[in-house]
Write a protein that holds these residues in place. Structure first.
Motif, PDB file in Angstrom:
ATOM      1  N   VAL A  43       3.452   9.646  -6.303  1.00 40.84           N
ATOM      2  CA  VAL A  43       2.490   8.567  -6.521  1.00 40.84           C
ATOM      3  C   VAL A  43       1.103   9.188  -6.518  1.00 40.84           C
ATOM      4  CG1 VAL A  43       1.452   6.480  -5.543  1.00 40.84           C
ATOM      5  CG2 VAL A  43       3.935   6.753  -5.540  1.00 40.84           C
ATOM      6  N   THR A  44       0.333   8.906  -7.557  1.00 37.48           N
ATOM      7  CA  THR A  44      -1.001   9.492  -7.703  1.00 37.48           C
ATOM      8  C   THR A  44      -2.058   8.404  -7.753  1.00 37.48           C
ATOM      9  OG1 THR A  44      -0.079  11.360  -8.932  1.00 37.48           O
ATOM     10  CG2 THR A  44      -2.435  10.997  -9.117  1.00 37.48           C
ATOM     11  N   THR A  45      -3.151   8.615  -7.011  1.00 37.84           N
ATOM     12  CA  THR A  45      -4.316   7.744  -7.049  1.00 37.84           C
ATOM     13  C   THR A  45      -5.544   8.626  -7.259  1.00 37.84           C
ATOM     14  OG1 THR A  45      -4.980   7.829  -4.722  1.00 37.84           O
ATOM     15  CG2 THR A  45      -3.147   6.355  -5.268  1.00 37.84           C
ATOM     16  N   ASP A  46      -6.719   8.003  -7.287  1.00 42.98           N
ATOM     17  CA  ASP A  46      -7.945   8.792  -7.419  1.00 42.98           C
ATOM     18  C   ASP A  46      -8.167   9.699  -6.212  1.00 42.98           C
ATOM     19  OD1 ASP A  46      -8.518   7.715  -9.863  1.00 42.98           O
ATOM     20  OD2 ASP A  46      -9.913   6.189  -9.098  1.00 42.98           O
ATOM     21  N   ALA A  57       9.286   7.638   2.372  1.00 41.49           N
ATOM     22  CA  ALA A  57       8.874   6.578   1.459  1.00 41.49           C
ATOM     23  C   ALA A  57       7.359   6.614   1.359  1.00 41.49           C
ATOM     24  CB  ALA A  57       9.339   5.209   1.963  1.00 41.49           C
ATOM     25  N   ILE A  58       6.813   5.964   0.362  1.00 37.64           N
ATOM     26  CA  ILE A  58       5.364   5.949   0.165  1.00 37.64           C
ATOM     27  C   ILE A  58       4.856   4.523   0.295  1.00 37.64           C
ATOM     28  CG2 ILE A  58       3.467   6.497  -1.413  1.00 37.64           C
ATOM     29  CD1 ILE A  58       5.244   8.638  -2.653  1.00 37.64           C
ATOM     30  N   TRP A  59       3.867   4.332   1.153  1.00 35.63           N
ATOM     31  CA  TRP A  59       3.217   3.049   1.366  1.00 35.63           C
ATOM     32  C   TRP A  59       2.016   2.960   0.431  1.00 35.63           C
ATOM     33  CZ3 TRP A  59       3.506  -1.625   3.583  1.00 35.63           C
ATOM     34  CH2 TRP A  59       2.324  -2.334   3.826  1.00 35.63           C
ATOM     35  N   ILE A  60       1.951   1.891  -0.378  1.00 36.90           N
ATOM     36  CA  ILE A  60       0.864   1.701  -1.342  1.00 36.90           C
ATOM     37  C   ILE A  60       0.171   0.381  -1.010  1.00 36.90           C
ATOM     38  CG2 ILE A  60       0.255   1.551  -3.781  1.00 36.90           C
ATOM     39  CD1 ILE A  60       3.091   2.821  -4.327  1.00 36.90           C
ATOM     40  N   LYS A  92      -4.630   2.697   3.515  1.00 39.92           N
ATOM     41  CA  LYS A  92      -4.619   3.778   2.537  1.00 39.92           C
ATOM     42  C   LYS A  92      -3.174   4.186   2.279  1.00 39.92           C
ATOM     43  CE  LYS A  92      -9.094   5.679   3.970  1.00 39.92           C
ATOM     44  NZ  LYS A  92      -9.810   6.863   4.500  1.00 39.92           N
ATOM     45  N   PRO A  93      -2.884   4.771   1.103  1.00 41.37           N
ATOM     46  CA  PRO A  93      -1.513   5.236   0.857  1.00 41.37           C
ATOM     47  C   PRO A  93      -1.080   6.239   1.917  1.00 41.37           C
ATOM     48  CG  PRO A  93      -2.777   5.240  -1.179  1.00 41.37           C
ATOM     49  CD  PRO A  93      -3.752   4.996  -0.071  1.00 41.37           C
ATOM     50  N   GLU A 136       3.888   7.957  10.206  1.00 35.80           N
ATOM     51  CA  GLU A 136       3.200   8.503   9.037  1.00 35.80           C
ATOM     52  C   GLU A 136       3.361  10.018   9.029  1.00 35.80           C
ATOM     53  OE1 GLU A 136      -1.255   8.489   6.965  1.00 35.80           O
ATOM     54  OE2 GLU A 136      -0.850   7.275   8.748  1.00 35.80           O
ATOM     55  N   GLN A 137       3.618  10.576   7.846  1.00 37.60           N
ATOM     56  CA  GLN A 137       3.825  12.012   7.689  1.00 37.60           C
ATOM     57  C   GLN A 137       2.622  12.654   6.987  1.00 37.60           C
ATOM     58  OE1 GLN A 137       6.978  13.360   8.900  1.00 37.60           O
ATOM     59  NE2 GLN A 137       6.781  11.314   9.760  1.00 37.60           N
ATOM     60  N   PRO A 138       2.219  13.860   7.411  1.00 34.05           N
ATOM     61  CA  PRO A 138       1.035  14.510   6.813  1.00 34.05           C
ATOM     62  C   PRO A 138       1.379  15.200   5.487  1.00 34.05           C
ATOM     63  CG  PRO A 138       1.946  15.905   8.518  1.00 34.05           C
ATOM     64  CD  PRO A 138       2.784  14.651   8.521  1.00 34.05           C
ATOM     65  N   LEU A 139       1.762  14.397   4.495  1.00 33.64           N
ATOM     66  CA  LEU A 139       2.209  14.976   3.227  1.00 33.64           C
ATOM     67  C   LEU A 139       1.325  14.566   2.049  1.00 33.64           C
ATOM     68  CD1 LEU A 139       6.046  14.522   3.682  1.00 33.64           C
ATOM     69  CD2 LEU A 139       4.737  16.632   3.833  1.00 33.64           C
ATOM     70  N   HIS A 140       0.125  14.140   2.367  1.00 35.08           N
ATOM     71  CA  HIS A 140      -0.830  13.779   1.322  1.00 35.08           C
ATOM     72  C   HIS A 140      -1.487  15.048   0.793  1.00 35.08           C
ATOM     73  CE1 HIS A 140      -5.126  12.067   0.538  1.00 35.08           C
ATOM     74  NE2 HIS A 140      -4.462  12.188  -0.590  1.00 35.08           N
TER      75      HIS A 140
END
Length: 248
Positions: A43-46, A57-60, A92-93, A136-140
């Protein structure tokens, strides 16, 4: 300029995407959870990108402009939640840990027909309880705002196996290692080794989704050996790169 689609309601459904398939940039007024039962979802954002294998999983959050991309054949499970319902308290995601129970709840909830029957409402309630306990996982992988860091980002994304020191990379882009380190801390809150590891892990997930052998992934992503890569991967994701949770 690409038009951003607006969807008032975030869908709850299961869909298949071929490897490399995309859902173009859009936003909705609801929160959404994106989970890959098979394959890897990006999942990509600005603000950057989030990549999740089947243990994550990804929270949006509601209102976030985002796009999805499939790596490997993707079995995508989407759960929409009203903007007034935020069991995580996140604006935030984020990448979230998915326990075996939460995984089965997501898969079951997104494959069942949408209705307000008592069994489905009970399923939803348990899903939200389990979601609230997810860590929450530090994978951003954040996208830097500094032009110098963007140059460094481009170098590492093009070749995650680039093992040059920050001094050597700094000479290429015209900045000292001290300057780059300070900007990484100020801009991203990360040290250079932490950020480089994030870049490498994101690239590794994409390669693994395409069935690239583990040893090949390790070398392409800059680890000195497959065993070192496996150790880092296990500590980050909770399982080895050669094993994945069973799919339903």
């Amino acid at each position: 300029m690409q038009e951003i689609r607006h969807m008032s309601v975030a869908p709850t459904r299961t869909q298949r995407l071929a490897s490399g398939g995309e859902i173009d940039a859009h936003r909705h007024d609801d929160h959404q959870i994106a989970y890959a039962g098979q394959g890897t979802i990006a999942v990509t954002t600005d603000a950057g990108s989030w990549v999740a294998p089947a243990t994550r999983a990804i929270w949006i959050p509601a209102g976030t402009v985002h796009q999805h991309q499939a790596h490997g054949e993707l079995d995508l499970h989407l759960v929409g939640l009203p903007a007034t319902e935020n069991p995580l308290g996140l604006d935030k995601p984020a990448v979230l840990a998915v326990s075996p129970l939460l995984r089965e709840l997501i898969v079951s909830y997104t494959r069942a027909p949408e209705d307000d029957s008592p069994p489905r409402l009970r399923l939803r309630a348990v899903l939200l309880d389990q979601l609230a306990m997810s860590r929450e996982q530090p994978l951003h992988l954040p996208i830097p705002t500094s032009p110098l860091l963007r140059e460094l980002h481009d170098i590492l994304r093009a070749d995650p196996a680039d093992n040059r020191s920050l001094d050597d990379l700094g000479r290429q882009i015209g900045a000292s290692a001290r300057t780059l380190s300070r900007r990484l801390r100020d801009d991203l809150g990360l040290t250079y080794p932490q950020w480089r590891t994030q870049v490498r892990l994101h690239h590794a997930l994409i390669l693994l989704a395409d069935d690239t052998p583990v040893t090949t992934v390790a070398h392409r992503c800059g680890w000195s050996s497959a065993s070192t890569f496996i150790d880092v991967f296990r500590r980050t994701f909770g399982h080895t790169p050669g094993s994945r949770p069973a799919t339903s």
